[in-house]
Motif scaffolding. Sequence first.
Motif, PDB file in Angstrom:
ATOM      1  N   THR A   1      19.371  49.935 -56.585  1.00  7.86           N
ATOM      2  CA  THR A   1      19.895  48.741 -56.907  1.00  7.86           C
ATOM      3  C   THR A   1      19.391  47.808 -55.818  1.00  7.86           C
ATOM      4  OG1 THR A   1      22.389  48.849 -56.853  1.00  7.86           O
ATOM      5  CG2 THR A   1      20.976  49.447 -58.981  1.00  7.86           C
TER       6      THR A   1
ATOM      7  N   ARG B   1      20.979  43.258 -54.714  1.00  8.96           N
ATOM      8  CA  ARG B   1      21.202  41.663 -55.141  1.00  8.96           C
ATOM      9  C   ARG B   1      20.339  40.621 -53.554  1.00  8.96           C
ATOM     10  NH1 ARG B   1      25.320  45.065 -56.437  1.00  8.96           N
ATOM     11  NH2 ARG B   1      26.332  44.808 -54.371  1.00  8.96           N
TER      12      ARG B   1
ATOM     13  N   GLY C   1      19.533  40.241 -59.281  1.00  6.99           N
ATOM     14  CA  GLY C   1      19.752  41.592 -59.302  1.00  6.99           C
ATOM     15  C   GLY C   1      18.422  42.629 -59.264  1.00  6.99           C
TER      16      GLY C   1
ATOM     17  N   THR D   1      17.242  46.020 -60.802  1.00  7.74           N
ATOM     18  CA  THR D   1      17.477  47.565 -61.848  1.00  7.74           C
ATOM     19  C   THR D   1      17.023  48.016 -62.435  1.00  7.74           C
ATOM     20  OG1 THR D   1      19.301  48.716 -63.044  1.00  7.74           O
ATOM     21  CG2 THR D   1      18.889  46.003 -62.960  1.00  7.74           C
ATOM     22  N   GLU D   2      16.053  48.997 -62.254  1.00  6.65           N
ATOM     23  CA  GLU D   2      14.970  49.618 -63.276  1.00  6.65           C
ATOM     24  C   GLU D   2      13.666  48.727 -63.410  1.00  6.65           C
ATOM     25  OE1 GLU D   2      16.847  50.896 -66.570  1.00  6.65           O
ATOM     26  OE2 GLU D   2      18.451  52.502 -65.036  1.00  6.65           O
TER      27      GLU D   2
ATOM     28  N   SER E   1      23.494  43.688 -68.023  1.00  5.75           N
ATOM     29  CA  SER E   1      22.524  44.179 -66.605  1.00  5.75           C
ATOM     30  C   SER E   1      22.360  44.211 -65.409  1.00  5.75           C
ATOM     31  CB  SER E   1      21.175  44.031 -67.723  1.00  5.75           C
ATOM     32  OG  SER E   1      21.290  42.167 -67.404  1.00  5.75           O
TER      33      SER E   1
ATOM     34  N   PRO F   1      23.453  44.702 -61.709  1.00  7.61           N
ATOM     35  CA  PRO F   1      23.581  45.805 -60.711  1.00  7.61           C
ATOM     36  C   PRO F   1      25.201  45.638 -60.359  1.00  7.61           C
ATOM     37  CG  PRO F   1      22.004  44.680 -59.519  1.00  7.61           C
ATOM     38  CD  PRO F   1      21.999  44.111 -61.553  1.00  7.61           C
TER      39      PRO F   1
END
Length: 493
Positions: free
Chosen positions: A217, A219, A240, A242-243, A273, A275
């Motif tokens: 992850t 940011r 962020g 993430t995925e 959601s 991170p």
Amino acid sequence: MKRSAIFVLVLPVALAATDARFRLERRFPDPRGVLEHYWAGDAWGFFHRTTFEAGKLSGVVLLEKDPGETWGDLTAGGLQWVQGTTLQSVSAGFLRLGMALGLTAGYEGLGQGGDPLSLAKAPVHRTVLKPAESPGDCDGAPLTGAAAVLGTGGLSFTVMQAVSSVDRSATGLHRSPTEIDGRGAVREVFSYARVSGSTIGLSGAFVRASEDSAVVTGRAGFDIRLTGGDRELTGEASVGFTEGAFPVAFLVGMYGDAGAFRHSLTAGRYPSSFPSDRSSVPFGVNHNLAGGYGVRYRPGRRVTVTAGLEVLDRDNGVTTEAGLQFEEAPFAGTTLTQKATFASTPGGTTLRGLLAAGWNPSRITTLTLRFPLASFRDDDSESFGAGVEFRLKHQFRPWLDATFSAAGADTDGYPSRVYIYKLSFPGEFGSSAMYGRCAVLQASVSVALGEDWRLRGRIGRFHWYDRESLGSGYEETRGPARTEAGLQLDWNP
């Protein structure tokens, strides 16, 4: 105790310690985990911290064990070298990091905390990079690595690289076989960089956590701080990664102080959601959108009124919290506090009240009387609770003072619990939840041992009526009562 623990305890003293703290505590009777030898250690709790300074070099050493852990369970330390030129500082070891409003890089509690009465102040813009000073910064999810701060041309550059062994569980406890097996099971790589000027800053963080598989992850954030006269604007926005998703979080506060009247407007977003590893959560919980307004007003020299309101749109519904507090000193040596808070969540509605009075009949004696109240209601039930607490503090000699406390509570259950003041040592949390029918007797003493040393002791007897045991699982203790005792020795030259 581990040899490493002894080493890090002796080394700072040899390097010119600046202060030291030793704490030893125990609860009686022993919990099931100790009696049945399910936990690895005994029932004692221990904490030690030494800070030291030698020229431009300073540092912290920590030793700690919770009840049920083995001695020397936590051995931690950090160093910081401060230069003051282009290379301003270098830090290494167990570290604490919190930048701007904490969204891109922060620690628990850096952002707005969720108490509506705290909203009269805007979110605090901070620059924290130093050795960790408490077990809460090291146990379970330590941040271990190295960092440097450089300054040139009116800009400040911060870089950090950390590789940490993080527990599988977030409790930070290492007592049971499961907790011990999960200790340091997650390898976390954390990289951080920031550049900032007098008013704005840009920062980025990268986190890679791996056990059986890796989760990556990141940011990237922008923060601002503007001040002018009696007004201040602070804010941070962070994107962020993430995925494959790019959730956005932000926190902004506008603050004004006109002397007798202080107020602040705060707004934020921190979705579930986003991170959250090494990031602070504004308002204390995830939310899709949140807003709050707080006021602190002093209409007279002896009267202070504080009020706050916050509304959070969360995944499971809307949460609303409000608070109102009156503080006054009607006569010399007296204080009177009236406080009410309201919280409405999808799980129910809670209303709490407090009436408290304090009196100083002399400069060496303080009397306090408190009446906490609570009610809780949901779709299926309604419960109420009330308590009373009396506290006396007296200074018998310039080097000796003591505090005595007695409290009782009668509530319909945990949702309508009330809170009393728990006699605690400096550095400890001083509140205890009371529910059911219960009573508490407490005493503490503080003794100055010369100019540099102070010894403190405390003991408390907690009794619940109509109970055969207290707690649950391996933390359960036999009988309706529990005794807590401890000693703390501080050295501060």
